[in-house]
Scaffold this motif. Structure first.
Motif, PDB file in Angstrom:
ATOM      1  N   THR A 181       0.839  -1.209   0.000  1.00  8.16           N
ATOM      2  CA  THR A 181       0.000   0.000   0.000  1.00  8.16           C
ATOM      3  C   THR A 181       0.864   1.245   0.000  1.00  8.16           C
ATOM      4  OG1 THR A 181      -1.775  -1.151   1.176  1.00  8.16           O
ATOM      5  CG2 THR A 181      -1.791   1.246   1.261  1.00  8.16           C
ATOM      6  N   ILE A 182       1.926   1.215   0.796  1.00  2.84           N
ATOM      7  CA  ILE A 182       2.856   2.355   0.832  1.00  2.84           C
ATOM      8  C   ILE A 182       3.519   2.527  -0.529  1.00  2.84           C
ATOM      9  CG2 ILE A 182       5.024   3.179   1.823  1.00  2.84           C
ATOM     10  CD1 ILE A 182       4.194   1.978   4.458  1.00  2.84           C
ATOM     11  N   ILE A 183       3.951   1.441  -1.134  1.00  3.66           N
ATOM     12  CA  ILE A 183       4.606   1.521  -2.446  1.00  3.66           C
ATOM     13  C   ILE A 183       3.648   2.102  -3.481  1.00  3.66           C
ATOM     14  CG2 ILE A 183       5.642   0.166  -4.304  1.00  3.66           C
ATOM     15  CD1 ILE A 183       6.634  -1.794  -2.144  1.00  3.66           C
ATOM     16  N   ASN A 184       2.413   1.651  -3.480  1.00  3.93           N
ATOM     17  CA  ASN A 184       1.426   2.160  -4.447  1.00  3.93           C
ATOM     18  C   ASN A 184       1.125   3.638  -4.211  1.00  3.93           C
ATOM     19  OD1 ASN A 184       1.187  -0.304  -5.773  1.00  3.93           O
ATOM     20  ND2 ASN A 184      -0.493  -1.006  -4.463  1.00  3.93           N
ATOM     21  N   ASP A 185       1.066   4.059  -2.947  1.00  6.95           N
ATOM     22  CA  ASP A 185       0.839   5.480  -2.638  1.00  6.95           C
ATOM     23  C   ASP A 185       1.986   6.329  -3.184  1.00  6.95           C
ATOM     24  OD1 ASP A 185      -1.504   4.880  -1.374  1.00  6.95           O
ATOM     25  OD2 ASP A 185      -0.692   4.999   0.669  1.00  6.95           O
ATOM     26  N   VAL A 186       3.206   5.845  -3.017  1.00 13.84           N
ATOM     27  CA  VAL A 186       4.378   6.582  -3.513  1.00 13.84           C
ATOM     28  C   VAL A 186       4.362   6.635  -5.040  1.00 13.84           C
ATOM     29  CG1 VAL A 186       6.895   6.540  -3.692  1.00 13.84           C
ATOM     30  CG2 VAL A 186       5.789   6.104  -1.482  1.00 13.84           C
ATOM     31  N   LYS A 187       4.019   5.536  -5.683  1.00 11.12           N
ATOM     32  CA  LYS A 187       3.929   5.518  -7.144  1.00 11.12           C
ATOM     33  C   LYS A 187       2.893   6.524  -7.636  1.00 11.12           C
ATOM     34  CE  LYS A 187       3.742   1.410  -9.051  1.00 11.12           C
ATOM     35  NZ  LYS A 187       3.382  -0.035  -9.229  1.00 11.12           N
ATOM     36  N   ASP A 188       1.817   6.647  -6.894  1.00  7.42           N
ATOM     37  CA  ASP A 188       0.789   7.620  -7.270  1.00  7.42           C
ATOM     38  C   ASP A 188       1.299   9.048  -7.105  1.00  7.42           C
ATOM     39  OD1 ASP A 188      -2.031   8.070  -8.079  1.00  7.42           O
ATOM     40  OD2 ASP A 188      -2.157   9.037  -6.108  1.00  7.42           O
ATOM     41  N   ASN A 214       9.079   7.277 -18.365  1.00  6.12           N
ATOM     42  CA  ASN A 214       8.655   5.924 -18.727  1.00  6.12           C
ATOM     43  C   ASN A 214       9.301   4.879 -17.812  1.00  6.12           C
ATOM     44  OD1 ASN A 214       7.243   4.006 -20.204  1.00  6.12           O
ATOM     45  ND2 ASN A 214       8.885   3.749 -21.715  1.00  6.12           N
ATOM     46  N   VAL A 215       9.171   5.099 -16.501  1.00  6.42           N
ATOM     47  CA  VAL A 215       9.821   4.250 -15.496  1.00  6.42           C
ATOM     48  C   VAL A 215       9.003   2.976 -15.263  1.00  6.42           C
ATOM     49  CG1 VAL A 215      10.645   4.140 -13.116  1.00  6.42           C
ATOM     50  CG2 VAL A 215      10.795   6.298 -14.388  1.00  6.42           C
ATOM     51  N   ILE A 216       9.696   1.868 -15.152  1.00  5.92           N
ATOM     52  CA  ILE A 216       9.064   0.604 -14.778  1.00  5.92           C
ATOM     53  C   ILE A 216       9.411   0.321 -13.311  1.00  5.92           C
ATOM     54  CG2 ILE A 216       8.969  -1.886 -15.166  1.00  5.92           C
ATOM     55  CD1 ILE A 216       9.738  -1.370 -18.065  1.00  5.92           C
ATOM     56  N   ILE A 217       8.401   0.114 -12.488  1.00  6.87           N
ATOM     57  CA  ILE A 217       8.622  -0.238 -11.081  1.00  6.87           C
ATOM     58  C   ILE A 217       8.043  -1.627 -10.849  1.00  6.87           C
ATOM     59  CG2 ILE A 217       8.119   0.340  -8.682  1.00  6.87           C
ATOM     60  CD1 ILE A 217       7.969   3.253  -9.470  1.00  6.87           C
ATOM     61  N   GLU A 218       8.930  -2.566 -10.526  1.00  6.53           N
ATOM     62  CA  GLU A 218       8.521  -3.955 -10.357  1.00  6.53           C
ATOM     63  C   GLU A 218       8.465  -4.325  -8.873  1.00  6.53           C
ATOM     64  OE1 GLU A 218      11.092  -6.562 -12.449  1.00  6.53           O
ATOM     65  OE2 GLU A 218      10.384  -5.971 -14.448  1.00  6.53           O
ATOM     66  N   THR A 227      19.752   8.383 -19.375  1.00  2.00           N
ATOM     67  CA  THR A 227      18.919   9.017 -20.404  1.00  2.00           C
ATOM     68  C   THR A 227      18.662   8.090 -21.586  1.00  2.00           C
ATOM     69  OG1 THR A 227      20.906   9.986 -21.393  1.00  2.00           O
ATOM     70  CG2 THR A 227      19.702  11.321 -19.774  1.00  2.00           C
ATOM     71  N   ASP A 228      19.536   7.117 -21.798  1.00  2.00           N
ATOM     72  CA  ASP A 228      19.420   6.256 -22.973  1.00  2.00           C
ATOM     73  C   ASP A 228      18.905   4.855 -22.649  1.00  2.00           C
ATOM     74  OD1 ASP A 228      21.655   5.673 -21.502  1.00  2.00           O
ATOM     75  OD2 ASP A 228      22.911   5.195 -23.234  1.00  2.00           O
ATOM     76  N   VAL A 229      18.496   4.629 -21.403  1.00  2.00           N
ATOM     77  CA  VAL A 229      18.001   3.314 -20.989  1.00  2.00           C
ATOM     78  C   VAL A 229      16.706   3.512 -20.206  1.00  2.00           C
ATOM     79  CG1 VAL A 229      18.466   1.237 -19.618  1.00  2.00           C
ATOM     80  CG2 VAL A 229      20.337   2.357 -20.872  1.00  2.00           C
ATOM     81  N   GLN A 230      15.707   2.678 -20.490  1.00  2.00           N
ATOM     82  CA  GLN A 230      14.454   2.789 -19.758  1.00  2.00           C
ATOM     83  C   GLN A 230      14.690   2.459 -18.282  1.00  2.00           C
ATOM     84  OE1 GLN A 230      11.325   0.069 -20.914  1.00  2.00           O
ATOM     85  NE2 GLN A 230       9.735   1.398 -20.068  1.00  2.00           N
ATOM     86  N   PRO A 231      14.314   3.363 -17.386  1.00  2.00           N
ATOM     87  CA  PRO A 231      14.552   3.136 -15.958  1.00  2.00           C
ATOM     88  C   PRO A 231      13.761   1.936 -15.443  1.00  2.00           C
ATOM     89  CG  PRO A 231      14.094   5.449 -16.388  1.00  2.00           C
ATOM     90  CD  PRO A 231      13.747   4.706 -17.645  1.00  2.00           C
TER      91      PRO A 231
END
Length: 408
Positions: free
Chosen positions: A251-258, A268-272, A305-309
């Motif tokens: 829940t904390i992680i999702n709140d931070v992502k929001d 275009n960050v991917i958070i797994e 800058t040249d790699v998707q985070p």
């Protein structure tokens, strides 16, 4: 006439005499003052060491009272009278005067001897053992304990005064925080507002250098405002109430992502996250949300800058013995939260330095920030009785490992 066989009586008398001689020989060799009295307490025997020490023979009350310290006389007499009446063992500590006038501490022990047929007390056998050295040591120890106790009381008073000063300072800090959050930020907001209004209007009288000055003034104001906000956040991690509660980590992680959705979308960050993050952790919720926010935003900021985070979060609960870290207690269970990224990383030499307040590894022209974010993360971890480590390599990303005891 008649003849009587008295061989048995003679044999018993001889054995008794021989036993008494052995006792007296032993009494004279022992390093104590040995004595014997009748059932009423009248002296029958005293070893030679008694006379060697006192200079007198214990013939009666007058001689006895002349060698006992006046402060001990009443107590030892009462104890002796009680033992004569009850048959209890005679034990007491008393000061006896030597023939040179010196008083030394002795421990007296006396035991009654009973007649086998009637079980009646027929005599008392006892000794006085010199315990002056032990008594002196005990007195010195008591003195040291008293002195130490007084020192501790003084230290306690000083600590109380320090605590009162600390509470006063905390109140002053709260006042400073209020001023910082309102009075100091208000002028900055006005500077930013007015400089933006001037820049938004097409003003022919304003030169290009003037416009640049206004733009830089606005940036400086934003930086100052961010610095004040970060300092306030850092101070709150020290002074705020520490209320622990069980809360869902995901829940904390999702709140931070929001909260970071604009930054995440822009780069275009991917958070797994995986199932390991779907657990409840015992934490100070608002502080831990700040911790996760700072670490994820830090990974976004220092992405390539040249790699998707790509940012990965995992959590495990294990005993310290099963985790590879020397600071962990083997039998203690820990929450181990790992946050890793594929960003620009940092040199291994900086893994401790990055947690220091105001420490920056890059210039302001390259990356924004005040150098307080990771210091806040470290302080929050310490507020949870845990610790955090960082590892990284240039251009190979960074990993942050947080260890928090589960039994907070």
């Amino acid at each position: 006439g008649t003849a009587t066989n008295i061989h048995q009586q003679k044999t018993q008398l001889f054995a008794l005499k021989e036993s008494e001689e052995r006792f007296r020989t032993l009494a004279e060799t022992l390093p104590v003052l040995v004595w014997i009295t009748d059932e009423n307490g009248n002296a029958e025997y005293a070893s030679g060491k008694w006379e060697d020490y006192t200079g007198i023979k214990p013939n009666g009350a007058n001689e006895w009272e002349s060698i006992v310290h006046p402060e001990d006389l009443e107590g030892i007499n009462q104890t002796w009278s009680n033992c004569l009446a009850t048959g209890e063992l005679y034990e007491y500590n008393v000061r006896l005067r030597s023939k040179t006038g010196e008083y030394r501490w002795f421990m007296v022990n006396g035991e009654p001897t009973f007649e086998p047929q009637t079980n009646r007390i027929i005599k008392w056998v006892g000794s006085f053992t010199d315990v002056n050295s032990e008594k002196s040591f005990s007195k010195e120890l008591e003195k040291q304990v008293d002195e130490r106790t007084r020192e501790l009381l003084v230290a306690k008073d000083n600590l109380t005064n320090k605590n009162e000063e600390l509470q006063k300072m905390n109140k002053e800090l709260e006042s400073f925080a209020y001023v910082s959050s309102h009075d100091l930020q208000e002028p900055l907001r006005k500077i930013q507002t007015f400089s933006n209004r001037i820049l938004e209007k097409e003003n022919e009288n304003l030169s290009d250098s003037g416009k640049e000055y206004l733009r830089r003034m606005g940036i400086a104001g934003e930086r100052m405002q961010q610095l004040i906000q970060d300092l306030l956040a850092y101070s709150r991690t020290k002074t705020s109430e520490r209320k622990f509660e069980s809360f869902d980590l995901i829940t904390i992680i999702n709140d931070v992502k929001d909260d970071l959705k604009d930054e995440i979308k822009q780069k275009n960050v991917i958070i797994e996250t995986d199932d390991t993050c779907s657990i409840k952790v015992k934490i100070i919720v608002f502080q831990f949300r700040q911790l996760i926010y700072n670490l994820i935003s830090n990974s976004i900021k220092f992405s390539k800058t040249d790699v998707q985070p790509l940012i990965k979060l995992i959590c495990e609960v294990e005993e310290g013995s099963k985790m590879n870290h020397s600071n962990l207690k083997p039998t203690q269970k820990y929450y181990h939260i790992k946050i890793s990224d594929n960003g620009i990383g940092f040199k291994a030499d900086y893994k401790e330095k990055i947690f220091e307040i105001f420490q920056r590894l890059h210039g302001r022209e390259e990356y924004t920030g005040t150098g307080i974010g990771l210091a806040i993360v470290k302080k929050i971890t310490e507020n949870h009785n845990g610790f955090i480590t960082a590892n990284g390599q240039p251009n190979e990303g960074a990993t942050f490992d947080i260890y928090i005891p589960t039994n907070l």
